[in-house]
Scaffold this active site. Structure first.
Site, PDB file in Angstrom:
ATOM      1  N   GLU A  55       8.613   0.977  19.981  1.00  0.00           N
ATOM      2  CA  GLU A  55      10.315   0.298  19.362  1.00  0.00           C
ATOM      3  C   GLU A  55      10.128   1.285  17.812  1.00  0.00           C
ATOM      4  O   GLU A  55      10.849   2.062  17.610  1.00  0.00           O
ATOM      5  CB  GLU A  55      10.248  -0.337  19.203  1.00  0.00           C
ATOM      6  CG  GLU A  55      10.654  -0.810  21.005  1.00  0.00           C
ATOM      7  CD  GLU A  55       9.041  -1.547  21.192  1.00  0.00           C
ATOM      8  OE1 GLU A  55       8.934  -2.284  22.119  1.00  0.00           O
ATOM      9  OE2 GLU A  55       8.195  -1.340  21.088  1.00  0.00           O
ATOM     10  N   CYS A  87       8.291  -4.904  16.680  1.00  0.00           N
ATOM     11  CA  CYS A  87       8.816  -4.497  17.650  1.00  0.00           C
ATOM     12  C   CYS A  87      10.089  -5.419  17.192  1.00  0.00           C
ATOM     13  O   CYS A  87      11.658  -4.462  16.925  1.00  0.00           O
ATOM     14  CB  CYS A  87       8.671  -3.617  18.585  1.00  0.00           C
ATOM     15  SG  CYS A  87       7.166  -2.812  18.237  1.00  0.00           S
ATOM     16  N   LEU A 207     -21.278  10.724  32.698  1.00  0.00           N
ATOM     17  CA  LEU A 207     -19.943   9.032  33.160  1.00  0.00           C
ATOM     18  C   LEU A 207     -18.664   9.853  32.106  1.00  0.00           C
ATOM     19  O   LEU A 207     -18.401   8.267  31.893  1.00  0.00           O
ATOM     20  CB  LEU A 207     -20.483   8.459  33.308  1.00  0.00           C
ATOM     21  CG  LEU A 207     -20.967   7.816  34.503  1.00  0.00           C
ATOM     22  CD1 LEU A 207     -21.629   6.683  34.991  1.00  0.00           C
ATOM     23  CD2 LEU A 207     -20.750   8.364  35.941  1.00  0.00           C
TER      24      LEU A 207
END
Length: 364
Positions: A55, A87, A207
């Site tokens: 936002e 926000c 990994l």
């Protein structure tokens, strides 16, 4: 309640939210579109934790044009002070006239408070537009907030007859290059990649995420009940490794920590790691999605205890025979009532292989 144009703008907000797929953890992925008089005046998405939310980016882009606009947000605007200001307050101060929210925030610190704050300021708020898609985008965040555990997704590469390795343990490679590249994207969106000590000893994989530009690497997690991991194991390279064990070994633990790993002792009383406690601990560390890349022993243990939410199956068009290793050690089932029930979620071809996604019935 919602117009066709509302759906167009929310779909754009969801596409924006997807841009944060690899970087927002432990925060949710959120997108925002500001529309005034039929024109988009501001857009934004949350890029990474600690930085401004979607936002705020949209409001900065819109400037004064935000006054009287409609904000389309994929998740309820936050109402609390965290690493960034709320926000909901920013939308109020900007003079937004209407807010359309895809789904309410499951975070107990928000959970409707953001919507309430907007309405108290006289802003029209509607929610529920494209809610399913918004939940799916943040499936791990919802899991962590509502049940205190991450979303557990187990990746298994296997032959058409359900075999993951030859009888001698060799498994590289059952699936093709395209499938392995696709796995990199699933690693990238995950907060943690989990494996067992037997896989570390057999494959010595790192990994980590490769070939994708990443703001962060996922936490690499190894289940090693007896601390058998070699200090020269490739998974330890670069740090960012967490080892769960069932035994106290001060000397080995100190050596592992010197190598950049963290050791956490979580015994279950039977000489193994307490799997539910491990997942709760990962949730407390901010892990939303956990990708399991392990062998049949750990996959079986997680399935038997009901801790897997989703299976990501890469199926190669080949047969390995009955002497090869299966995908999960579930033990002998004596009744069909003991079977693991799944639901089809998605199926598509990746290179020469199929990627099949199935979920546990309890997750639907």
């Amino acid at each position: 309640m919602f117009s066709a144009q509302d759906s167009v703008w929310m779909a754009q907000a969801l596409r924006l939210a997807e841009r944060g797929l690899y970087g927002t953890s432990p925060n949710p992925r959120v997108g925002c579109v500001l529309v005034r008089d039929g024109d988009v005046v501001g857009t934004g998405w949350h890029r990474r934790a600690g930085e401004p939310h979607a936002e705020v980016h949209a409001l900065r882009e819109a400037g004064e044009a935000a006054r009287g606009a409609t904000a389309y947000v994929t998740l309820e605007p936050c109402s609390h002070h965290g690493r960034t200001p709320p926000c909901a307050e920013a939308l109020v101060e900007a003079g937004v006239a209407r807010v359309v929210v895809a789904v309410q925030d499951p975070n107990p610190q928000v959970a409707g408070e953001g919507i309430a704050r907007l309405r108290a300021a006289g802003i029209a708020v509607e929610s529920g537009l494209m809610e399913t898609a918004a939940r799916e985008l943040n499936i791990g965040f919802f899991a962590r907030m509502t049940r205190g555990m991450p979303w557990v997704r187990s990746k298994i590469a296997m032959s058409l007859d359900g075999r993951t390795a030859l009888g001698n343990g060799k498994s590289q490679w059952i699936t093709g290059d395209a499938a392995r590249q696709d796995v990199q994207r699933w690693r990238a969106r995950s907060c943690a990649v989990l494996t067992g000590i037997n896989t570390v000893l057999a494959d010595d994989a790192r990994l980590n995420v490769r070939e994708i530009e990443m703001p962060r690497q996922p936490l690499r997690v190894v289940l090693d009940s007896q601390l058998r991991i070699p200090l020269e194991a490739r998974v330890l390279i670069g740090g960012g490794v967490l080892i769960y064990t069932a035994m106290h070994d001060a000397e080995k633990s100190a050596a592992l920590e010197q190598a950049g790993a963290s050791v956490c002792v979580l015994p279950d009383g039977k000489g193994q790691v307490d799997l539910p406690a491990m997942l709760r601990d990962l949730a407390q560390r901010g892990c939303n999605e956990v990708l399991v890349e392990a062998g049949s022993i750990l996959n079986g243990a997680l399935l038997r205890t009901g801790l897997v939410d989703e299976l990501l199956l890469y199926v190669a068009p080949q047969l390995l025979g009955e002497a090869a290793r299966g995908m999960a050690q579930l033990g002998e089932l004596t009744s069909l009532d003991q079977r693991v029930n799944l639901k089809w979620q998605d199926m598509r071809q990746v290179g020469n292989d199929l990627r099949i996604t199935v979920r546990m019935e309890r997750c639907l």
